[in-house]
Design an enzyme around this catalytic site. Structure first.
Site, mmCIF file in Angstrom:
data_model
loop_
_atom_site.group_PDB
_atom_site.id
_atom_site.type_symbol
_atom_site.label_atom_id
_atom_site.label_comp_id
_atom_site.label_asym_id
_atom_site.label_seq_id
_atom_site.Cartn_x
_atom_site.Cartn_y
_atom_site.Cartn_z
ATOM 1 C CG ASP A 43 -1.994 -1.050 1.177
ATOM 2 O OD1 ASP A 43 -2.016 -1.812 0.187
ATOM 3 O OD2 ASP A 43 -2.803 -1.123 2.112
ATOM 4 C CG ASP A 102 -12.939 -1.601 -1.265
ATOM 5 O OD1 ASP A 102 -12.309 -2.668 -1.311
ATOM 6 O OD2 ASP A 102 -12.588 -0.572 -1.849
#
Length: 244
Positions: free
Chosen positions: A12, A133
């Site tokens: 990330d 998500d």
């Protein structure tokens, strides 16, 4: 595409650094490395066949912000790279591929502009993933800042109609917490959408991975692992051996 259950380490990116968030909160970022390419190289040395790269700044800004780091990762490794974060125009999708992505994952665009997802799938067949998500049963968008009224099943239907190759499903409430996963729930999402899914969020142990791997025939084809690797709960080599 996925012949066997695949463990996919995550990188990330925030301001060019490797971080992990807690439940998707940009204010709760732990920095693990200043050198994304070095992290990717180590993952590949341990046997990674694919690396999941998330442009966190891009997800918030709505356009890629870490393409330089993505190019550096591409230059450092030969394994596949899937890239997500801020891919909300066809130009951004093309930029991600030009920067070295093997695949891209699109989430907000699929909810807000389904025609863009369809166009991307047509222009880059078998190279576009959906990104789903979930927070409290609803779909979160725009870097997890906003919630959609769509259910997971409705979003999966959109991904299937557009022609995505697979869907990365993240349980935001578990992401970065190492609180474990719910293989049965993930398998249910895979069945509802008739698409292969890659599970993400909360993986804390080798037992979590074994549980997901046991659902391979139910549509869970892989898992994204982040904090557990960075906190050395287990190594990528161990993870891959457990999952087969």
């Amino acid at each position: 595409m996925f012949k066997k259950f695949t463990v996919i380490p995550a990188i990330d990116l925030k301001s060019g650094e490797v971080v992990r968030l807690m439940r998707g909160d940009m204010a709760q970022a732990t920095v693990y490395s200043l050198e994304p390419a070095a992290v990717a190289k180590e993952f590949e040395a341990q046997g990674a066949r694919q690396i999941h790269v998330v442009d966190l700044d891009g997800a918030i800004a709505g356009k890629p912000r870490n393409l330089g780091a993505i190019r550096a990762i591409r230059d450092a490794v030969s394994c596949a790279i899937d890239v997500s974060g801020g891919l909300r125009t066809i130009e951004s999708v093309r930029d991600a591929f030009a920067s070295g992505a093997s695949y891209v994952a699109m989430g907000s665009a699929a909810i807000l502009r389904p025609e863009l997802l369809t166009r991307a799938c047509r222009e880059f067949p078998e190279r576009v993933f959906g990104s789903l998500d979930i927070r409290d049963g609803r779909v979160a968008i725009k870097g997890w800042v906003e919630s959609s009224q769509l259910s997971a099943a409705e979003a999966m239907a959109r991904f299937r109609a557009a022609g995505t190759a697979a869907v990365i499903v993240t349980d935001i409430s578990r992401d970065g917490t190492e609180k474990g996963v719910d293989p049965a729930a993930m398998a249910g999402i895979a069945r509802s959408g008739s698409l292969p899914i890659i599970a993400s969020g909360g993986i804390a142990s080798l037992a979590d991975l074994a549980g997901l791997a046991s659902c391979f025939n139910q549509g869970i084809v892989g898992a994204v692992v982040g904090r557990a690797l960075y906190e050395r709960r287990f190594t990528l080599v161990q993870a891959m051996s457990v999952s087969g």
